[in-house]
Scaffold this motif. Sequence first.
Motif, mmCIF file in Angstrom:
data_model
loop_
_atom_site.group_PDB
_atom_site.id
_atom_site.type_symbol
_atom_site.label_atom_id
_atom_site.label_comp_id
_atom_site.label_asym_id
_atom_site.label_seq_id
_atom_site.Cartn_x
_atom_site.Cartn_y
_atom_site.Cartn_z
ATOM 1 N N LEU A 297 0.791 -1.229 0.000
ATOM 2 C CA LEU A 297 0.000 0.000 0.000
ATOM 3 C C LEU A 297 0.826 1.284 0.000
ATOM 4 O O LEU A 297 0.509 2.207 -0.758
ATOM 5 N N PRO A 298 1.887 1.425 0.790
ATOM 6 C CA PRO A 298 2.686 2.667 0.683
ATOM 7 C C PRO A 298 3.312 2.849 -0.700
ATOM 8 O O PRO A 298 3.379 3.968 -1.210
ATOM 9 N N THR B 251 2.044 1.788 -3.501
ATOM 10 C CA THR B 251 0.957 2.159 -4.399
ATOM 11 C C THR B 251 0.617 3.636 -4.255
ATOM 12 O O THR B 251 0.375 4.331 -5.243
ATOM 13 N N THR B 252 0.626 4.141 -3.047
ATOM 14 C CA THR B 252 0.360 5.556 -2.816
ATOM 15 C C THR B 252 1.425 6.424 -3.486
ATOM 16 O O THR B 252 1.111 7.419 -4.138
ATOM 17 N N THR B 253 2.674 6.038 -3.357
ATOM 18 C CA THR B 253 3.764 6.770 -4.001
ATOM 19 C C THR B 253 3.608 6.724 -5.518
ATOM 20 O O THR B 253 3.795 7.741 -6.204
ATOM 21 N N LEU C 18 0.833 6.362 -7.247
ATOM 22 C CA LEU C 18 -0.288 7.211 -7.647
ATOM 23 C C LEU C 18 0.089 8.691 -7.611
ATOM 24 O O LEU C 18 -0.317 9.462 -8.491
ATOM 25 N N GLN C 19 0.879 9.104 -6.626
ATOM 26 C CA GLN C 19 1.317 10.503 -6.549
ATOM 27 C C GLN C 19 2.244 10.843 -7.717
ATOM 28 O O GLN C 19 2.124 11.908 -8.320
ATOM 29 N N ARG C 20 3.134 9.925 -8.058
ATOM 30 C CA ARG C 20 4.031 10.158 -9.204
ATOM 31 C C ARG C 20 3.236 10.250 -10.499
ATOM 32 O O ARG C 20 3.552 11.057 -11.369
ATOM 33 N N THR C 21 2.213 9.430 -10.633
ATOM 34 C CA THR C 21 1.373 9.467 -11.823
ATOM 35 C C THR C 21 0.658 10.803 -11.927
ATOM 36 O O THR C 21 0.579 11.399 -13.012
#
Length: 108
Positions: A18-19, A21-23, A25-28
């Motif tokens: 999960l961490p 994936t969050t990173t 999504l932020q990069r995207t």
Amino acid sequence: METMIAFAVMAAVLAVLLPGTTTLLQRTADDADRTLALDYAASRMARLGISEPIIVGASQENYRDWTVAINVIPNAVLPDIAAVDIVVTVSNASGASLARLTTIRLNP
């Protein structure tokens, strides 16, 4: 008991994923902003000299939560040519630069 172990293993795997994936999504989202800023700078560059005159000097405009700085610098050796620099930055506290385009244009 096997079900409890399976849930524990699954929880451990999710805690690791999960961490990341969050990173991701932020990069995207950041890449999408950079792509849009570059597209805006390119369209702004294309309008210069066509739908609006090229005026020597610096100007600024706002688009979304960005500041778009346009700097037209005359050439001392060739007066008919000017360097055009467009920089798109975020207007918040970070002030991160999203896109920069530089080219030369003929002065009408």
